[in-house]
Design an enzyme around this catalytic site. Structure first.
Site, mmCIF file in Angstrom:
data_model
loop_
_atom_site.group_PDB
_atom_site.id
_atom_site.type_symbol
_atom_site.label_atom_id
_atom_site.label_comp_id
_atom_site.label_asym_id
_atom_site.label_seq_id
_atom_site.Cartn_x
_atom_site.Cartn_y
_atom_site.Cartn_z
ATOM 1 N N HIS A 12 -18.043 22.840 4.357
ATOM 2 C CA HIS A 12 -19.404 23.115 4.875
ATOM 3 C C HIS A 12 -20.248 21.839 4.911
ATOM 4 C CE1 HIS A 12 -21.655 23.269 1.003
ATOM 5 N NE2 HIS A 12 -20.596 23.837 0.485
ATOM 6 N N GLU B 297 -23.862 26.974 3.959
ATOM 7 C CA GLU B 297 -23.181 27.690 2.879
ATOM 8 C C GLU B 297 -24.085 27.831 1.664
ATOM 9 O OE1 GLU B 297 -20.862 28.235 -0.828
ATOM 10 O OE2 GLU B 297 -22.088 26.521 -0.285
ATOM 11 N N ASP C 190 -14.013 23.720 -0.904
ATOM 12 C CA ASP C 190 -15.414 23.700 -1.350
ATOM 13 C C ASP C 190 -15.493 23.667 -2.882
ATOM 14 O OD1 ASP C 190 -18.170 23.741 -1.378
ATOM 15 O OD2 ASP C 190 -18.316 25.903 -1.064
#
Lengths: 436, 436
Positions: B288, B334, B362
């Protein structure tokens, strides 16, 4: 605290080995698993490693054998072990080489095309100095010891400065393997050059990084073949190799003030808890007190020392009384001579001791990944087979067991035919800091 | 480069899944192993991750949704993907919340015993501001949402500042689990306090460390219950709790200037290579683009973006033409809304797409440890069984496969009944840097 969970693995290992030998057959019982969890929890919440490491690195600093700092580290760790309710704490004498760096090194490339360019360098440990006038010579670049031998035999190194420029193999995920593939040129490159009449040696720094920080480390002279030797930063190694591509003849001048003084008395620091049932079987946990002089020696090997010391601390905290003798050994002089390891071995052999297991932590303080195991060929196979059965107990913590080298110090105990163990932390960033 | 070997795992996964589905039965052949080695070597010697990450973090910096920096990141990564010989690169619009921090926060403890003491704090993302006069109140400390509910129902939070002080469980070797055990108080603590009349909320920073750096992160208001909320550094959380032990009544004053502005248009950045044989089956790799504003967003989640981008780069370098469609998605928002993930899902569902596999990175850029797998309950079990058979191919690289969460963005694709994958790097130091 969590980086130092590894110390508990040492402890666990001590427990594990005990359990294994005492029971009819191996049982990875719930009881074992809970006990391991206890050790973990204690280490994660109540370990003393970071405080000790802070003192060793920030208060004392770099601890080269023979230096006042090495003496301070002996005294400090002796006091710490002595405060820990052990059966015996003592200093074991050893005679260590006393090499000093002296004034800051100078190094310059003298090129027709580029003019004079400063290069960042650092003397290799054990190297002789250049004297106040320095050395100067045309540079001959080689990528291996074999290439240096061939050029030397052809008379092409005489009067020259030999430049060992083999980089780390970046495709090695295990950076220790990349180090292993390149470090020979640092250890034996200068003496090889000397044998064929070279006047000085440059060695590319042992690191994965491309930066301007040179990394020192030990060089070894053979048969009296000695020339001054320095490590170049990787950036300046690249500068030099590019200059050599563009120009037939490039000179380098460098000056170092280092020298080997008379050997000094120093010590291994040792603490012991006698086993309640089999005191004659020793389980050893260790690191080495000395480091190079230019950094603070946190990863190599302050971390290993505090790992070994915290094994004792956590045993105390858990109120555990070992069946076998647990010995914490903080070796002196791993970096340039292993004098401490030899003294320990000699003393141990005279007393006809037996080390059931000897563990060394000397690969830094990063996230624990497991242990490597080694031993005498007569006994290793069945012992490792036995050990591998305990792996399920440690897998929940992301650990693995592998065959592989143990540690420079404990490997001197191989002939006692116990198991030798190396702690294996993550290696990805180790050579960003190693010897620098 | 070696930190970014993980990107090859994504690629490998793409290959792996293809191989798996195309062959009569799984074969972990030598050919597969050599191909994986090729991917590794390419990533370790020729990856572009670090250069891209340097630009995203050092040139652009923190990339909060709606900020000029987020727009710059969209443009930069679009240009990079567009230079990579893909079949299609596009921007997918999404409407993101636009929260701004405004002036630097102030926080002071007012104690009869200790006098006035400055506390280090930072506004939580999405929080309302205090207005120029700040808020002030007696502090009520709680260790859980349940405790806050109970005190609230008893009328004990009215007019008060509620202080959520549950620390990380330091015995968790997996720091993500420690985060999971504590983060509820940050997300729902302030709104719970508001429901019972509290005038402000303090939350202990989400980290393993004891230091003076506060960590922000998202808070969520429910049913219109809104009060200003800040994170306190862990050191100052300890200062406050000690003061509360020694004294019946301690007040805190704090002032924040943050506010939620009108939503902004922003974008997911997407690039695609059409599959040669089964273009309708999509394998997605993602990270993200947005981050919190106070750091540079390197680990969360610049690393994830460059991982996903380098999968494409390395496919190009290896000359690999995928059988299935490979899509690189750099999600927006996000951190405080997942607006990008929702827009991507809605668009994908309208087009009746099927994601055979969707991988998100992530969890930072530390040493790769493996992958976690998730999926719709109707299909997960047999898919995971199939996947676990490939593990021997990756074990030589120190990787593991586990059941577990994938990623906040890709989890919106669960109903498509493909497999969802989260990249799992080492977690030991992640919360030293997270959201700060």
């Amino acid at each position: 605290m969590y980086k130092f969970i590894l110390l508990t693995f040492s402890l666990l290992f001590a427990f594990g080995l005990s359990a294994q030998t005492d029971k009819a057959k191996p049982t990875n019982s719930d009881e074992d698993a809970f006990f391991i969890k206890d050790i973990y929890n204690k280490a994660l919440t109540d370990g003393r490693s970071y405080d000790w490491l802070m003192y060793l690195t920030k208060e004392i600093g770099g601890r080269l054998s023979g230096s006042p700092e090495a003496a301070a580290a002996v005294e400090y760790t002796y006091q710490m072990l002595d405060s820990m309710n052990m059966d015996k704490v003592w200093l074991q004498p050893c005679i260590v080489p006393h090499w000093i760096r002296g004034e800051k090194e100078q190094c310059r490339m003298i090129s027709q095309r580029m003019g004079t360019v400063d290069l960042t360098c650092i003397a290799l440990g054990n190297s002789i100095g250049t004297g106040p006038s320095g050395v100067s010579g045309e540079v001959v670049e080689v990528m291996s010891l074999d290439e240096a031998e061939a050029l030397g035999k052809a008379g092409k190194l005489k009067g020259k400065i030999v430049f060992y420029n083999r980089p780390f193999d970046q495709t090695q995920v295990n950076t220790m393997a990349a180090y292993g593939g390149a470090v020979g040129q640092r250890v034996y490159g200068p003496t090889t050059g000397a044998k064929y009449g070279a006047v000085g040696a440059l060695v590319r720094s042992m690191t994965n990084r491309t930066d301007d920080i040179p990394h020192t480390g030990s060089t070894v002279y053979k048969d009296g073949h000695e020339i001054p030797a320095v490590a170049l930063s990787t950036i300046d190694s690249d500068v030099l190799t590019e200059a050599l591509k563009a120009e037939k003849s490039v000179r380098v001048y460098f000056k170092t003030d280092c020298k080997m003084l008379e050997p000094k008395m120093s010590y291994n620091v040792i603490g012991e808890i006698k086993g309640s049932e089999k005191p004659e079987e020793i389980i050893l946990v260790s690191g080495h007190l000395d480091s190079w002089d230019i950094g603070t020696g946190a990863h190599d090997d302050g971390a290993g020392c505090v790992h070994a010391m915290d094994v004792i601390h956590i045993m105390n905290q858990l109120g555990y009384k070992p069946k076998r003798t647990i010995r914490c050994v903080l070796y002196m002089n791993e970096e340039n001579g292993t004098a401490g390891a030899k003294a320990y071995r000699d003393s141990s052999n005279v007393r006809k001791e037996y080390h059931l297991a000897a563990l060394e932590s000397d690969r830094g303080g990063f996230t624990p990944r497991g242990f490597t195991f080694d031993g005498h060929e007569d006994v290793f196979r069945p012992k490792f087979k036995q050990i591998i059965e305990w792996l399920p107990l440690l897998e929940p913590y992301g650990l693995d067991f592998k065959k592989g080298g143990s540690g420079a110090d404990v490997s001197y105990l191989k002939d006692q035919k116990g198991i030798l163990i190396g702690f294996l932390p993550d290696s990805q960033r180790y050579f960003d800091y190693h010897h620098t």
